[in-house]
Structures are given as C-alpha cells and as structure tokens.
Motif scaffolding. Sequence first.
Motif, PDB file in Angstrom:
ATOM      1  N   ALA A  80      45.159  45.694  46.567  1.00 13.92           N
ATOM      2  CA  ALA A  80      45.078  44.265  46.245  1.00 13.92           C
ATOM      3  C   ALA A  80      43.864  43.642  46.928  1.00 13.92           C
ATOM      4  CB  ALA A  80      46.359  43.557  46.685  1.00 13.92           C
ATOM      5  N   ILE A  84      40.524  41.793  45.076  1.00 14.87           N
ATOM      6  CA  ILE A  84      40.124  40.403  45.308  1.00 14.87           C
ATOM      7  C   ILE A  84      38.689  40.340  45.848  1.00 14.87           C
ATOM      8  CG2 ILE A  84      40.955  39.908  47.686  1.00 14.87           C
ATOM      9  CD1 ILE A  84      41.683  37.759  44.644  1.00 14.87           C
ATOM     10  N   ASN A  88      35.940  38.362  43.806  1.00 14.05           N
ATOM     11  CA  ASN A  88      35.366  37.129  44.358  1.00 14.05           C
ATOM     12  C   ASN A  88      34.012  37.305  45.031  1.00 14.05           C
ATOM     13  OD1 ASN A  88      37.657  35.954  43.420  1.00 14.05           O
ATOM     14  ND2 ASN A  88      38.538  35.472  45.412  1.00 14.05           N
ATOM     15  N   SER A 103      56.900  43.721  43.367  1.00  9.60           N
ATOM     16  CA  SER A 103      57.297  42.332  43.605  1.00  9.60           C
ATOM     17  C   SER A 103      56.124  41.342  43.671  1.00  9.60           C
ATOM     18  CB  SER A 103      58.190  42.228  44.843  1.00  9.60           C
ATOM     19  OG  SER A 103      57.470  42.555  45.997  1.00  9.60           O
ATOM     20  N   ASN A 104      54.921  41.802  44.016  1.00  6.98           N
ATOM     21  CA  ASN A 104      53.782  40.873  44.033  1.00  6.98           C
ATOM     22  C   ASN A 104      52.914  40.991  42.778  1.00  6.98           C
ATOM     23  OD1 ASN A 104      54.569  40.177  46.622  1.00  6.98           O
ATOM     24  ND2 ASN A 104      53.020  41.421  47.627  1.00  6.98           N
ATOM     25  N   VAL A 107      51.505  37.941  40.795  1.00  2.00           N
ATOM     26  CA  VAL A 107      50.431  37.174  41.445  1.00  2.00           C
ATOM     27  C   VAL A 107      49.087  37.814  41.120  1.00  2.00           C
ATOM     28  CG1 VAL A 107      49.538  36.276  43.624  1.00  2.00           C
ATOM     29  CG2 VAL A 107      51.994  36.659  43.354  1.00  2.00           C
ATOM     30  N   TYR A 108      49.025  39.142  41.218  1.00  2.00           N
ATOM     31  CA  TYR A 108      47.767  39.831  40.952  1.00  2.00           C
ATOM     32  C   TYR A 108      47.382  39.685  39.480  1.00  2.00           C
ATOM     33  CZ  TYR A 108      49.377  42.082  45.267  1.00  2.00           C
ATOM     34  OH  TYR A 108      49.861  42.330  46.522  1.00  2.00           O
ATOM     35  N   LYS A 110      48.106  37.258  37.476  1.00  2.00           N
ATOM     36  CA  LYS A 110      47.629  35.889  37.228  1.00  2.00           C
ATOM     37  C   LYS A 110      46.165  35.735  37.624  1.00  2.00           C
ATOM     38  CE  LYS A 110      51.526  33.629  38.691  1.00  2.00           C
ATOM     39  NZ  LYS A 110      52.087  32.619  39.605  1.00  2.00           N
ATOM     40  N   LEU A 111      45.726  36.536  38.580  1.00  2.00           N
ATOM     41  CA  LEU A 111      44.328  36.484  39.014  1.00  2.00           C
ATOM     42  C   LEU A 111      43.418  37.335  38.127  1.00  2.00           C
ATOM     43  CD1 LEU A 111      44.911  36.724  42.863  1.00  2.00           C
ATOM     44  CD2 LEU A 111      44.137  34.724  41.594  1.00  2.00           C
TER      45      LEU A 111
END
Lengths: 215, 138
Positions: A80, A84, A88, A103-104, A107-108, A110-111
């Motif tokens: 992860a 990012i 970025n 579980s995460n 979030v990833y 969505k990015l």
Amino acid sequence: MNVIVVGCGRVGSHLADLLSAEGHRVAAIDINLEALARLSANFKGTKIQGDALDREILYQAGIQNADALASVTNSDNLNAALAIIAKNKFRVPKLAIRVFDPSNAEVYRKLGILTISPTEWGASFIKDVLVHPELHSKLTIGNGDVQVIELAVPHGLVGRPVEFVNIPRQVTTVAIVRQGKAIIPYQGMIFEENDFLTIAVSTTAMARVEELLSH
Amino acid sequence: MEMFVVIVGGGGAGSYLASRLTSEGHKVAVVDINSDVLKELSSKIPSISTIVGNGSKLETLRKAGLEKADILAILTGVDARNVAIAMLAKNEFQVPRVVTRVNDPKHEWLFDRQTGIDHAFNQDALLVESIMKAIRTA
C-alpha cells in the motif's frame, strides 16, 4: 510498457516473467537476492536487490519513467505504501497491489489502486463452485465480485422478455446466441427456445439468479 | 485548548508522549497490538483510553475514535506501516494533523504531505544532530 514489479515471490516472479515474455521492459525488485533467482532464464528485465522504499532503488528501477507498478510483497502495508508513493510522488499511471487482508482494500481502490485480495477472490470462487456448480463461470471480474456465466435458456424463460432476468445492480443479460449468431439484447427482446445466454451476475445475487433460472 | 490525540504504537516514545499530553490536559487514546504494553500504561495513567489491535486496520483506528482526532501520532517501528497508516488517516478519517516517526533515515524522503504526513521526526537524525552539536561545543 515500463513496469516495476516489487516482491519476487511466487506471484511476483511469475508476473515479471509473463510481462517480460510479452515484450515489456520490466524491473523486478526484491530485498532478498535469492528471491530474484526465481525469475526464469528467459527474463530479459532488470533484477534489483534492495529496499524498495529507498529512493535510489526506485530510481534504479526507473520509477520516473514507469507506466505501471505492481507491488506483491508479503507485506500489505509495504504494498500500500509503495502504491501511494508511486501515485503521489511519481505519478505512475497504473498501480496494482496484492493484499492478504481485504479489510482496507476499499480505501485503496477508491484511490485508484487496483487491489487484488487472493483471500477474497479465492473464497468467493470456491464458494461458487461448491454452491452453484451448474452456473459455470466463464470469467470473473474484480475480486470475483461479478461473474460472467453461460447457460442454455431455461424453459421457464422462453417467451419472456430479457427484462425478466435483468435486475439492476445484480444481474444483466450480456449477450444471446441465437441460431449461431451472438446478439446484444435490446429492450423487450423475447427469449426463444435454444437460445444460449451469457449473463453477468453479482456474486451476492448468485442464489437469487439460481432461483430465477430454475423456473 | 483541549485536544484529542490518537497515538499508534505504545512503546517507549508512545507511552511517554501519552503521559506528557495527559498531564497537559489533553485527551489521549493509544493503539497497540500488544495488550501488556497497554495494561502497563493504563495502570499508570487510568484516564488514557487504550485500544488493543492492529493499527494499520481501519476497524482498529475507528475503535480508537480517529474520526474525532485533532492529531494522529504514528510511532510504530516500521516505516512502511507508518506510511500506510497515514494514508488511511488522511483518506478515510480526514485527520487534520498527522505526525510520524521515521525509523530508517533512508526513508525520510517518503514522509511528507504527498503521503499524507504533516510532520515527520527522524529520530536517528535528531539524535545525531544533538551529538554533533555537543561535540562541536565541547
């Protein structure tokens, strides 16, 4: 494409080999030198031993000109974090990671990071094979969230319109093969005897679809 | 002004920070995977709320009340984990200020606003700076 693969375990080495065989320029990074030995003799890319969070290592792998980065190390956090950083700091257009803990994952995603959870995917695939063997899946999309299934038109559907099968967010008829010719269905199209259907089904709606098709 | 601070990592630095903040009247929650560390902390300072769990999971951060936090201090000993937690904090919880520890000086370049981190503290660099200063003035 210029592709960086981080993590050269079973998945990473196989991925790097496949990409290299297709003619892409691949840089494979692993912290362990032995892991890089998993790459096949035909691998034409660059092998880099080192810490992928070290700027020098990423530069060596060509991160500034990378079209894609896939991080498949055995650490979800490292995968992860690398995605990012690539997104970025280097604007790498395509990012893919493997995570063991789903579980995460949202979030990833969505990015804009393609996040693959073998745990989720494997479980939903095995469930479908066990519970719905007759609905043979031709293709799975995402982490198995949507399945594409082929089947002969069930008796109960003959004479009914495609809208009878289609349920928003759950199931849609993708194509109908009729007399050897595939057609994208139109509104109001009526199922006929001997039609062969291709439908896309949300995994969560599998039981409903099974019931619908048993008519 | 009273602030609510969530600290991930209840080791030496995390526990010390938690006690300093509570003594200044701030509200503190500490997350750690190790329940023994947290038991010791709450026996010393009962007003600190402690959450046992993996700090890089949304569920644990939610339990800690991160959506109400003014500051998140990420102090685990793994840099990749610290960056991953910062990403969750900024994107899912919109934490106004995220501060992190940098463990390996080679990773310092990762810790900035592009990765969702407002302040980063490189402990080795700070220590070396202080030692160099002491050597120069000796």
